[in-house]
Design a protein around this motif. Structure first.
Motif, PDB file in Angstrom:
ATOM      1  N   LEU A 217      42.665  12.327  34.649  1.00  0.00           N
ATOM      2  CA  LEU A 217      43.993  12.636  34.125  1.00  0.00           C
ATOM      3  C   LEU A 217      44.030  14.050  33.562  1.00  0.00           C
ATOM      4  CD1 LEU A 217      46.878  11.784  33.290  1.00  0.00           C
ATOM      5  CD2 LEU A 217      45.903  10.976  31.139  1.00  0.00           C
ATOM      6  N   VAL A 218      45.001  14.815  34.016  1.00  0.00           N
ATOM      7  CA  VAL A 218      45.200  16.169  33.505  1.00  0.00           C
ATOM      8  C   VAL A 218      46.268  16.095  32.407  1.00  0.00           C
ATOM      9  CG1 VAL A 218      45.861  18.533  34.047  1.00  0.00           C
ATOM     10  CG2 VAL A 218      44.635  17.158  35.742  1.00  0.00           C
ATOM     11  N   THR A 219      45.849  16.276  31.160  1.00  0.00           N
ATOM     12  CA  THR A 219      46.792  16.114  30.040  1.00  0.00           C
ATOM     13  C   THR A 219      47.891  17.170  30.046  1.00  0.00           C
ATOM     14  OG1 THR A 219      45.281  17.383  28.624  1.00  0.00           O
ATOM     15  CG2 THR A 219      45.121  14.984  28.532  1.00  0.00           C
ATOM     16  N   GLU A 220      47.629  18.294  30.694  1.00  0.00           N
ATOM     17  CA  GLU A 220      48.645  19.338  30.732  1.00  0.00           C
ATOM     18  C   GLU A 220      49.883  18.909  31.522  1.00  0.00           C
ATOM     19  OE1 GLU A 220      48.621  22.021  28.935  1.00  0.00           O
ATOM     20  OE2 GLU A 220      46.639  21.519  28.167  1.00  0.00           O
ATOM     21  N   SER A 221      49.745  17.831  32.304  1.00  0.00           N
ATOM     22  CA  SER A 221      50.873  17.361  33.107  1.00  0.00           C
ATOM     23  C   SER A 221      51.700  16.293  32.390  1.00  0.00           C
ATOM     24  CB  SER A 221      50.367  16.803  34.443  1.00  0.00           C
ATOM     25  OG  SER A 221      49.578  15.633  34.234  1.00  0.00           O
ATOM     26  N   ILE A 222      51.293  15.879  31.213  1.00  0.00           N
ATOM     27  CA  ILE A 222      52.018  14.843  30.469  1.00  0.00           C
ATOM     28  C   ILE A 222      53.349  15.407  29.979  1.00  0.00           C
ATOM     29  CG2 ILE A 222      51.987  13.333  28.455  1.00  0.00           C
ATOM     30  CD1 ILE A 222      48.951  13.324  28.647  1.00  0.00           C
ATOM     31  N   GLU A 223      54.405  14.660  30.217  1.00  0.00           N
ATOM     32  CA  GLU A 223      55.748  15.075  29.787  1.00  0.00           C
ATOM     33  C   GLU A 223      56.175  14.250  28.584  1.00  0.00           C
ATOM     34  OE1 GLU A 223      59.291  15.970  32.550  1.00  0.00           O
ATOM     35  OE2 GLU A 223      59.772  13.985  31.724  1.00  0.00           O
ATOM     36  N   THR A 224      56.627  14.927  27.557  1.00  0.00           N
ATOM     37  CA  THR A 224      57.112  14.262  26.343  1.00  0.00           C
ATOM     38  C   THR A 224      58.574  14.612  26.131  1.00  0.00           C
ATOM     39  OG1 THR A 224      54.910  14.459  25.342  1.00  0.00           O
ATOM     40  CG2 THR A 224      56.742  13.916  23.876  1.00  0.00           C
ATOM     41  N   ARG A 225      59.374  13.577  25.918  1.00  0.00           N
ATOM     42  CA  ARG A 225      60.790  13.776  25.618  1.00  0.00           C
ATOM     43  C   ARG A 225      61.077  13.277  24.209  1.00  0.00           C
ATOM     44  NH1 ARG A 225      63.999  11.854  31.142  1.00  0.00           N
ATOM     45  NH2 ARG A 225      62.861  13.231  32.587  1.00  0.00           N
ATOM     46  N   CYS A 226      61.812  14.064  23.464  1.00  0.00           N
ATOM     47  CA  CYS A 226      62.173  13.706  22.089  1.00  0.00           C
ATOM     48  C   CYS A 226      63.696  13.724  21.964  1.00  0.00           C
ATOM     49  CB  CYS A 226      61.547  14.682  21.091  1.00  0.00           C
ATOM     50  SG  CYS A 226      61.953  14.322  19.367  1.00  0.00           S
ATOM     51  N   THR A 227      64.279  12.612  21.517  1.00  0.00           N
ATOM     52  CA  THR A 227      65.721  12.510  21.317  1.00  0.00           C
ATOM     53  C   THR A 227      65.995  12.314  19.829  1.00  0.00           C
ATOM     54  OG1 THR A 227      66.037  11.519  23.499  1.00  0.00           O
ATOM     55  CG2 THR A 227      67.818  11.251  21.918  1.00  0.00           C
ATOM     56  N   ALA A 228      66.898  13.133  19.263  1.00  0.00           N
ATOM     57  CA  ALA A 228      67.166  13.078  17.831  1.00  0.00           C
ATOM     58  C   ALA A 228      68.513  13.712  17.520  1.00  0.00           C
ATOM     59  CB  ALA A 228      66.064  13.796  17.056  1.00  0.00           C
ATOM     60  N   TYR A 229      69.022  13.458  16.318  1.00  0.00           N
ATOM     61  CA  TYR A 229      70.243  14.131  15.868  1.00  0.00           C
ATOM     62  C   TYR A 229      69.966  15.626  15.759  1.00  0.00           C
ATOM     63  CZ  TYR A 229      72.726   9.787  14.940  1.00  0.00           C
ATOM     64  OH  TYR A 229      73.369   8.581  15.073  1.00  0.00           O
ATOM     65  N   ALA A 230      70.931  16.435  16.237  1.00  0.00           N
ATOM     66  CA  ALA A 230      70.669  17.874  16.375  1.00  0.00           C
ATOM     67  C   ALA A 230      71.664  18.756  15.642  1.00  0.00           C
ATOM     68  CB  ALA A 230      70.659  18.249  17.855  1.00  0.00           C
ATOM     69  N   THR A 231      72.643  18.182  14.953  1.00  0.00           N
ATOM     70  CA  THR A 231      73.647  18.988  14.259  1.00  0.00           C
ATOM     71  C   THR A 231      73.806  18.510  12.815  1.00  0.00           C
ATOM     72  OG1 THR A 231      75.479  17.541  14.948  1.00  0.00           O
ATOM     73  CG2 THR A 231      74.939  19.417  16.381  1.00  0.00           C
TER      74      THR A 231
END
Length: 284
Positions: A168-182
């Motif tokens: 496994l190449v960790t550099e290929s891991i995608e992380t998505r973060c959803t949060a209040y932004a305003t």
């Protein structure tokens, strides 16, 4: 020797004549003519301009912050103040009265104020690493530099991956973060009012970071994608003891990947203050 004495008397006479013609004015002693100067520093984990590893640092010449000077009874002024370039005098603050105190608060980068407040939308760039210097009261006419300490108004969420699977190449891991932004920040009280708009941010790699506004951990969602496999959860489900993400702090979420599993190996706060550690396991 007589020539030297004569030359000295002549020089004194010329100086006396010059001062009689108002060429040597007496410096003003009026407090209103004094310059208002600031000693602006950056507390730990603060952004651009000149930072150390722990986030502390100092501003550079030309860095501009919004200065809010106010007195609850007499008025206020908003000034864009450039470090090393701007000159501000007490007389420029029309509402300031000698013998009284006024307050100074500030934010960096510069913002458009509505009274003491401004609306803010966090994005994943340097301008979103908002710094705020809380209100400090000062005697009108003060000669010493006024100390402003800027601190993070946002939260920094760091996600780290350690793989024990050589395929496994960790550099290929995608992380998505959803949060209040305003939301809206209030300089005089140092408080924040959350808005109602959420955004999703995406980053790829073995270590990623997101700037977030303060909010409940149940409103912050992480999604991790490794190839065709993904998992999604809120920060609150990782450990109920974490109820909010706070201004000026950094939360680190650690994952270990082994035998097709993502182990949640800990959540720690570092740099801005310790909120504790969580140990758990997540299977993808």
């Amino acid at each position: 020797m007589k020539r030297m004495i004569s030359n000295g008397l002549l020089l004194m006479a010329l100086i006396t004549i010059g001062c009689q013609k108002d060429d040597c004015p007496t410096p003003s002693t009026d407090p209103a003519d004094r310059e208002v100067s600031f000693a602006a520093t950056i507390a730990m984990m603060t952004r651009n301009p000149q930072l150390n590893e722990d986030g502390s640092g100092s501003f550079n010449t030309g860095d501009t912050f919004t200065l809010y000077a106010y007195h609850d009874a007499t008025g206020s002024s908003t000034i864009d103040y450039a470090i090393g370039l701007s000159t501000l005098y007490w007389r420029d603050l029309a509402f300031a009265t000698e013998g009284e105190k006024i307050n100074f608060a500030a934010c960096y980068p510069s913002q458009i104020l509505d009274g003491d407040s401004f609306n803010f939308k966090v994005e994943q760039n340097t301008n979103s690493d908002l710094l705020i210097a809380g209100a400090t009261d000062v005697n009108v006419g003060e000669e010493r530099p006024i100390a402003l300490t800027f601190r993070h108004a946002t939260h920094r969420l760091v996600v780290k991956f350690t793989s024990k699977d050589s395929s496994l190449v960790t550099e290929s891991i995608e992380t998505r973060c959803t949060a209040y932004a305003t939301g809206q920040f209030h300089l005089t009280s140092g408080t924040f009012t959350q808005g109602d708009t959420k955004e999703t941010y995406t980053a790829t790699g073995s270590q990623v970071a997101f700037l977030l506004l303060p909010q409940s951990t149940q409103d912050v969602t992480l999604e991790v994608r490794i190839g065709d496999v993904s998992n999604r959860w809120t920060l609150a489900t990782l450990d109920p003891q974490f109820q909010t993400i706070e201004q000026g702090k950094e939360l680190t979420v650690n994952f270990t990947i082994q035998n097709g599993e993502i182990s949640f190996s800990g959540m720690t706060i570092e740099g801005w203050g310790d909120q504790g550690t969580i140990d758990d396991e997540i299977i993808v």
